[in-house]
Write a protein that holds these residues in place. Structure first.
Motif, mmCIF file in Angstrom:
data_model
loop_
_atom_site.group_PDB
_atom_site.id
_atom_site.type_symbol
_atom_site.label_atom_id
_atom_site.label_comp_id
_atom_site.label_asym_id
_atom_site.label_seq_id
_atom_site.Cartn_x
_atom_site.Cartn_y
_atom_site.Cartn_z
ATOM 1 N N HIS A 5 0.829 -1.205 0.000
ATOM 2 C CA HIS A 5 0.000 0.000 0.000
ATOM 3 C C HIS A 5 0.864 1.255 0.000
ATOM 4 C CE1 HIS A 5 -4.028 -1.547 0.217
ATOM 5 N NE2 HIS A 5 -3.786 -2.264 1.288
ATOM 6 N N PHE A 6 1.978 1.215 0.721
ATOM 7 C CA PHE A 6 2.838 2.390 0.832
ATOM 8 C C PHE A 6 3.340 2.832 -0.532
ATOM 9 C CE2 PHE A 6 7.146 4.210 1.456
ATOM 10 C CZ PHE A 6 6.782 5.335 2.166
ATOM 11 N N TRP A 7 3.841 1.888 -1.326
ATOM 12 C CA TRP A 7 4.335 2.249 -2.658
ATOM 13 C C TRP A 7 3.188 2.733 -3.542
ATOM 14 C CZ3 TRP A 7 8.975 3.361 -2.203
ATOM 15 C CH2 TRP A 7 9.861 2.582 -1.456
ATOM 16 N N SER A 19 -8.908 2.242 -2.577
ATOM 17 C CA SER A 19 -8.854 0.799 -2.343
ATOM 18 C C SER A 19 -8.828 0.480 -0.852
ATOM 19 C CB SER A 19 -7.616 0.211 -3.026
ATOM 20 O OG SER A 19 -7.469 -1.167 -2.708
ATOM 21 N N ILE A 20 -8.048 1.249 -0.097
ATOM 22 C CA ILE A 20 -7.967 1.028 1.358
ATOM 23 C C ILE A 20 -9.316 1.306 2.006
ATOM 24 C CG2 ILE A 20 -6.903 1.831 3.505
ATOM 25 C CD1 ILE A 20 -4.390 2.460 1.845
ATOM 26 N N ARG A 21 -9.994 2.353 1.541
ATOM 27 C CA ARG A 21 -11.313 2.681 2.093
ATOM 28 C C ARG A 21 -12.310 1.562 1.827
ATOM 29 N NH1 ARG A 21 -14.846 7.227 3.265
ATOM 30 N NH2 ARG A 21 -16.977 6.620 2.747
ATOM 31 N N THR A 105 -16.034 3.883 9.092
ATOM 32 C CA THR A 105 -16.017 3.033 10.275
ATOM 33 C C THR A 105 -14.723 3.283 11.055
ATOM 34 O OG1 THR A 105 -14.894 1.195 9.154
ATOM 35 C CG2 THR A 105 -17.318 1.275 9.024
ATOM 36 N N LEU A 106 -14.700 2.812 12.287
ATOM 37 C CA LEU A 106 -13.480 2.947 13.091
ATOM 38 C C LEU A 106 -12.330 2.190 12.450
ATOM 39 C CD1 LEU A 106 -12.065 3.959 15.619
ATOM 40 C CD2 LEU A 106 -12.936 1.945 16.844
ATOM 41 N N ALA A 107 -12.624 1.038 11.849
ATOM 42 C CA ALA A 107 -11.576 0.252 11.177
ATOM 43 C C ALA A 107 -10.972 1.038 10.021
ATOM 44 C CB ALA A 107 -12.150 -1.072 10.678
ATOM 45 N N GLN A 108 -11.806 1.726 9.253
ATOM 46 C CA GLN A 108 -11.303 2.544 8.143
ATOM 47 C C GLN A 108 -10.443 3.687 8.663
ATOM 48 O OE1 GLN A 108 -15.211 3.352 6.470
ATOM 49 N NE2 GLN A 108 -14.662 2.298 4.569
ATOM 50 N N GLY A 153 -4.295 12.751 0.953
ATOM 51 C CA GLY A 153 -5.111 11.544 0.985
ATOM 52 C C GLY A 153 -6.430 11.661 1.708
ATOM 53 N N LEU A 154 -6.512 12.551 2.696
ATOM 54 C CA LEU A 154 -7.732 12.619 3.505
ATOM 55 C C LEU A 154 -8.978 12.982 2.693
ATOM 56 C CD1 LEU A 154 -8.368 12.056 6.462
ATOM 57 C CD2 LEU A 154 -8.234 14.497 6.906
ATOM 58 N N PRO A 155 -8.911 13.977 1.792
ATOM 59 C CA PRO A 155 -10.125 14.278 0.997
ATOM 60 C C PRO A 155 -10.594 13.079 0.175
ATOM 61 C CG PRO A 155 -8.526 16.057 0.819
ATOM 62 C CD PRO A 155 -7.826 14.919 1.493
ATOM 63 N N THR A 156 -9.650 12.364 -0.433
ATOM 64 C CA THR A 156 -10.006 11.193 -1.232
ATOM 65 C C THR A 156 -10.576 10.088 -0.357
ATOM 66 O OG1 THR A 156 -8.298 11.671 -2.880
ATOM 67 C CG2 THR A 156 -9.126 9.417 -2.791
ATOM 68 N N PHE A 157 -9.905 9.841 0.755
ATOM 69 C CA PHE A 157 -10.317 8.746 1.636
ATOM 70 C C PHE A 157 -11.685 9.023 2.256
ATOM 71 C CE2 PHE A 157 -10.331 6.214 5.542
ATOM 72 C CZ PHE A 157 -9.836 5.005 5.079
ATOM 73 N N MET A 158 -11.909 10.260 2.662
ATOM 74 C CA MET A 158 -13.178 10.628 3.306
ATOM 75 C C MET A 158 -14.261 11.026 2.304
ATOM 76 S SD MET A 158 -12.804 10.149 6.473
ATOM 77 C CE MET A 158 -11.456 9.773 7.582
#
Length: 203
Positions: A5-7, A19-21, A105-108, A153-158
């Protein structure tokens, strides 16, 4: 898993964050499979560096090391502090999400906290060679990289607008600084009750 995921986060961050979300690991799997090992990296490297290699002060040829017992105590408490820090940051991200119109979710939220902190975990490798200048350089690079991952990343993830994401990320960063200061204060308290470094000097 986190390295793959890091790369991805470095070279195609929007796709990777999405993908992580969509497929976050469960909390137990995240902690037992990744966080406890990543948190152990800086703790173990610093333990080895301070007990086996040591460091010298400017203008002196004396090599200063820590006793294995005191270094082990410090490494253990540092490991616990990192685990707690990831949990606090993830909980705050989760708590703040609804304020900015996002539902996670908390896991996300914990997954985001863990992956955004990955550069700081990897910078712990520098603990194998204790040097204040190496620590400053590596820490600055790692912190800059984590901040970039947070803000980008936060705008995309959220799934929120970038303007809201900037305010959200700034709030998360402020809490991160509070957590860091809290860890430093806790360290001073432990030193005050006798759980602190014990030095060995040699030529």
């Amino acid at each position: 898993m986190i390295l793959s995921h890091f790369w991805g986060l470095i070279f195609h961050p929007e796709e990777e964050w999405s993908s992580i979300r969509e497929h976050p690991p469960g909390i137990i799997r995240l902690y037992l499979g990744q966080v406890i090992w990543l948190a152990a990296l800086p703790a173990i490297c610093t333990y080895l560096g301070t007990t086996q290699n040591g460091w010298t002060l400017p203008g002196s040829d004396q090599v200063i090391k820590l006793t294995e017992t005191s270094a082990a105590y410090m490494a253990f408490f540092a490991w616990l502090a990192i685990l707690a820090g990831v949990a606090v940051m993830g909980a705050f991200i989760h708590w703040m999400a609804e304020t900015f119109g996002s539902k996670v979710t908390l896991a996300q939220a914990l997954a985001f906290s863990c992956y955004a902190a990955a550069p700081l975990f990897l910078a712990g490798l520098c603990g194998l060679y204790p040097s204040i200048w190496l620590t400053i350089v590596a820490g600055t690079i790692a912190a800059s990289c984590s901040a970039w991952m947070l803000y980008s990343g936060l705008p995309t993830f959220m799934q929120i607008p970038k303007e809201q994401g900037f305010v959200y990320a700034s709030s998360v960063l402020c809490i991160g600084l509070v957590v860091l200061v809290s860890i430093m204060i806790t360290t001073v308290i432990f030193w005050g009750i006798g759980i602190g470094p014990e030095y060995i000097q040699s030529h």
